[in-house]
Design a protein around this motif. Structure first.
Motif: not given
Lengths: 115, 115
Positions: A1-2, A25-29, A72
């Motif tokens: 899950d992101g 973070q692994n949401l690619n934000h 990230e």
């Protein structure tokens, strides 16, 4: 899950010591932020970064430093120059498109205490 | 400078007793108004984003509304699990019509719902 991962959950700092709070973070934000929360007060912005290798001071940056070497990661260092560091620290991220930011997501926080 | 004021600071309700939380704001140009829920010791959880006056959004027992000066979070027939701190934040435009991306938060309203 992101999502956003902050570590550690609890951190104790001795007088005169620098400590670093981790935020991944692994949401690619694109954008990442650090906020400080004190009892009875809202979140106050410490630093933010819209892109890698670039960051800006927020409203209460004195005594803090950051780096953004990877998309990230956005670690926060609380230096000995921060005279009242005991607080709850929150990391957040958002995506940025067309000059605007969307999808703000927060981590679970790090509680820092001076001993 | 963006400013956000939330009222009341604390609100105690009986289960089923509907009420509203207020968020008054001052910005040069509103890009978006955000509502978050925060449980003790955790990061804020996203609820709603409102972009223009007259807009309304609903989620379960919560309904958020927006005017040019304030936003309301209406809670209908609350349950004890709705107890939390509710945070309001604004994002404003910068010169050129884009935004810095940072959010300015109010101090929050602590909601307690008794069974």
């Amino acid at each position: 899950d992101g999502g956003i991962t902050q570590s550690p959950k609890y951190l104790f700092r001795k007088e005169g010591q620098n400590v670093t709070l981790s935020c991944e973070q692994n949401l690619n934000h694109d954008a990442m932020y650090w906020y400080r929360q004190d009892p009875g007060q809202g979140l106050r912005l410490i630093y933010y970064s819209q892109i890698v290798n670039d960051f800006q001071k927020g409203d209460i940056a004195e005594g803090y430093s950051v780096s953004r070497e990877k998309k990230e990661s956005f670690p926060l260092t609380v230096t000995s120059a921060q005279k009242n560091p005991t607080a709850f620290y929150l990391c957040a991220s958002s995506t940025r498109q067309g000059g605007f930011n969307y999808g703000y997501t927060f981590g679970s926080g790090t509680r820092l205490t001076v001993v | 400078e963006d400013q956000v004021t939330q009222s009341p600071e604390a609100l105690r309700l009986q289960e089923g007793e509907s009420s509203s939380l207020n968020c008054s704001y001052t910005v040069s140009g509103l890009r978006g108004l955000f509502w978050y829920r925060q449980d003790p010791g955790k990061g804020p959880e996203f609820l709603f984003t409102l972009y223009s006056a007259g807009e309304e959004k609903e989620k379960e027992r919560l309904k958020a509304t927006l005017t040019k000066k304030e936003s309301f979070l209406h809670i209908t027939a609350p349950k004890p699990e709705d107890s939390a701190t509710y945070l309001c934040a604004v994002q404003s435009f910068q010169a050129g019509g884009t935004s810095y991306g940072k959010l300015t938060f109010g101090q929050g309203t602590i909601l307690t719902v008794h069974p």
